[in-house]
Write an enzyme that holds these catalytic residues in place. Structure first.
Site, PDB file in Angstrom:
ATOM      1  N   ASP A  78      28.028 -12.164   5.842  1.00 58.59           N
ATOM      2  CA  ASP A  78      28.339 -11.911   4.734  1.00 58.59           C
ATOM      3  C   ASP A  78      26.926 -12.337   4.061  1.00 58.59           C
ATOM      4  OD1 ASP A  78      31.647 -12.522   4.160  1.00 58.59           O
ATOM      5  OD2 ASP A  78      30.763 -10.770   4.847  1.00 58.59           O
ATOM      6  N   GLU A 114       5.090   0.635  -4.229  1.00 55.01           N
ATOM      7  CA  GLU A 114       3.445   0.038  -3.267  1.00 55.01           C
ATOM      8  C   GLU A 114       4.990   0.258  -1.885  1.00 55.01           C
ATOM      9  OE1 GLU A 114       1.018  -0.467  -4.456  1.00 55.01           O
ATOM     10  OE2 GLU A 114       1.948  -0.278  -6.304  1.00 55.01           O
ATOM     11  N   GLU A 158      -0.443   8.964  -3.702  1.00 49.12           N
ATOM     12  CA  GLU A 158       0.611   7.974  -4.943  1.00 49.12           C
ATOM     13  C   GLU A 158       1.607   9.561  -5.144  1.00 49.12           C
ATOM     14  OE1 GLU A 158      -0.385   5.238  -6.298  1.00 49.12           O
ATOM     15  OE2 GLU A 158      -3.101   4.829  -5.329  1.00 49.12           O
TER      16      GLU A 158
END
Length: 577
Positions: free
Chosen positions: A214, A384, A412
């Site tokens: 977990d 990014e 971009e």
């Protein structure tokens, strides 16, 4: 540029009751009611603040970190007892991990590790090697590995994990014996995994440990965007296929921090990772009324960046951005520099070829009081991260094939587009604006929209004199926004697109085309070449089923079949469309 922890449905690992056994034993209860105990030999751990010498320290030339570590381990543990497992050299320390061995066979639960600083001095040493065992079993098994699989699956349920091998190892037991075992990796129907240790002489399952743990992160869910949308305590987000050992494990060792095989998130000013707040929980608080650099906000920012960066790793892995396809994993994880001070009002991805870590710098934004932090705006980090995806896949891992103005514009555009894809939650596509939190409004000149009165950019945008690749990237991102809308209208929307690349829904088709096309296109592609790669990706994966739909979007924005390098709008479709 830019709740409470759940109990496993299938199994539960727990510590035994007495204080001593909490450090040496664990129990596991299976769905079928079977309960097994696992023994973990007691360990020792020493740290040496300024470092201590190894037997190789007197050498005229600095030894390799592996040789240096092994010389120290041999001196402490005995050369015949040590079997090298793994090691790596980081920016401030080198780490080596070994197992104890008998008869050339490693002891699964007897391990040691040593860390060295850059000067080659040992700064820490830990060991759970067993001393003077009562009895060491014969190294020759009496049952085969296939028989061991049958014994394990009969006792536990489940099945042998596909692609995983059964290993022959020793196992130290709490009665002082070292037994020979077949180590059988078992998978249950709910996706949870365990290792079953089957006595190679008797066929009895003597121990079981879980390989599914977990983990809980307080972060902004990936389909939301910034603190205004709210943080949530997100339980067990690791994808078992993409990150089978979890997000915080390196070479089988849990770092208990924002540091793992995919992502290393560090606070830039201290170079420190962020530790868990409790067992496998990364909790935090975010206060928007104070500066993002106060300690609590910095912690929240780092956890959010680590969480989202790993989510994107796992999604793109499912869609083909694997180690074989030059991803960031293993010896080249992405390093996320949280609250980087190399500038303001921006974010950066430092590209690197396959085998070398890429670096994301998330900066602070000074347009508001208090300042705002890009680490807590998901679309900025997603943008990014996607630079890593596009630079690695274009050109085959060299990261040098998006350098022309047009290809930079594509880069971009891809980055905006993936952030757009991540933000969509239904078949009704939302207009998308990048950076609206940190910049206080969309950072691009227009939102991405299916409404031509909001965004009407066409191929002739290139006739403008701008040299900013972000500006030209807006055209590509707008086109891909329209492609996503068209594919969803044609094929529907899958809520489980993050983890189910086998769906036929439009948003799944889109991401397959997105990633497939990157690998197809040439080095420094033009918009026209990227367009052809997108079409070819559909041909390769879907036998061209979407050809005319896709061409219709390209042609509708002036990148038709007869468009050329003059950047004059062309709205022509292929003859067969």
């Amino acid at each position: 540029m830019l709740a409470t922890l759940p109990v496993f449905a299938a199994l539960l690992a727990r510590a035994s009751g007495s204080p001593k056994s909490r450090t040496t034993h664990s129990n596991i209860i299976l769905d079928n009611g079977a309960e097994f105990e696992a023994y973990h030999p007691p360990n020792t751990f020493e740290v040496f603040e300024t470092g201590i010498d190894t037997p190789l320290s007197t050498r005229a030339t600095k030894p390799h970190f592996k040789d240096n570590a092994l010389s120290f381990l041999h001196s402490r543990l005995g050369s015949n007892a040590v079997q090298y497992r793994s090691g790596y050299e980081g920016d401030v320390a080198a780490h080596v991990y070994v197992h104890q061995q008998f008869n050339g066979i490693r002891v699964a639960n007897a391990v040691a590790n040593v860390a060295q600083n850059k000067a080659g001095k040992v700064t820490s040493f830990g060991s759970s090697f067993v001393q003077s065992p009562r009895n060491v079993a014969s190294p020759t098994p009496k049952i085969s590995s296939s028989q061991a699989v049958n014994k394990a699956t009969a006792a536990l349920g489940g099945a042998l994990i596909p692609g995983r091998d059964v290993q022959l190892e020793y196992l130290a037991t709490d009665d002082g014996d070292v037994v020979l075992v077949h180590v059988v990796p078992i998978e249950f129907t709910d996706g949870k995994n365990v290792l079953a240790y089957v006595n190679a002489a008797s066929g009895v399952v003597v121990s079981v440990i879980t390989q599914t743990f977990d983990a809980t992160f307080r972060a902004i869910p990936p389909t939301l965007n910034n603190p205004n949308d709210g943080f949530a305590l997100i339980e067990n987000p690791e994808d078992p296929l993409a990150s089978p050992n979890g997000w915080t494990t390196i070479n089988g060792v849990d770092t208990h921090a924002t540091n793992g095989t995919n992502i290393r998130a560090i606070v830039y000013t201290t170079k420190a990772t962020i530790p868990e707040s409790s067992d496998d929980v990364w909790d935090s608080t975010w206060d928007p009324t104070v500066q993002p650099t106060v300690a609590a906000n910095t912690r929240a920012a780092g956890i959010n960046s680590f969480h989202l960066a790993n989510v994107i790793h796992d999604i793109t892995y499912r869609y083909g951005f694997t180690e074989e396809a030059f991803n960031f994993q293993g010896n080249d994880p992405i390093i996320v520099n949280v609250q980087s001070t190399i500038g303001t009002n921006n974010a950066f991805f430092s590209t690197a070829p396959d085998g070398t870590s890429g670096q994301i710098h998330m900066l602070l934004w000074t347009l508001t009081t208090p300042r705002r932090d890009g680490d807590v705006e998901n679309d900025v980090l997603a943008h990014e991260w996607t630079h890593g995806l596009s630079t690695r896949l274009t050109g085959g891992g060299v990261s040098t094939c998006l350098n022309t103005l047009e290809s930079q514009g594509l880069g971009e555009g891809w980055s905006d587009s993936f952030a757009d894809w991540l933000a969509q939650t239904s078949e009704d596509l939302k207009d998308f604006e990048l950076g609206a939190y940190v910049f206080t409004k969309g950072i691009r000149t227009k939102p991405y929209s299916v409404d031509p009165t909001i965004n009407n950019y066409t191929y002739s945008l290139f006739q403008q004199s701008s040299t900013d690749p972000h500006f030209f990237g807006e055209l590509w991102a707008e086109v891909l926004h329209l492609q996503l809308d068209a594919l969803i209208k044609e094929h529907g929307f899958a809520d489980d697109a993050h983890t189910n690349p086998d769906s036929t829904a439009g948003n799944v088709v889109w991401l397959h085309l997105f990633i497939d096309a990157l690998a197809l296109q040439p080095c420094n592609p033009t918009f026209l070449q990227a367009r052809l790669a997108w079409i070819q990706a559909d041909a390769n994966r879907y036998n061209g089923a979407n050809k005319c739909l896709l061409w219709g979007i390209f042609a509708g924005r002036g990148i038709g079949v007869n468009a050329d390098s003059s950047h004059v709008d062309n709205f022509d479709l292929p003859a067969d469309c």
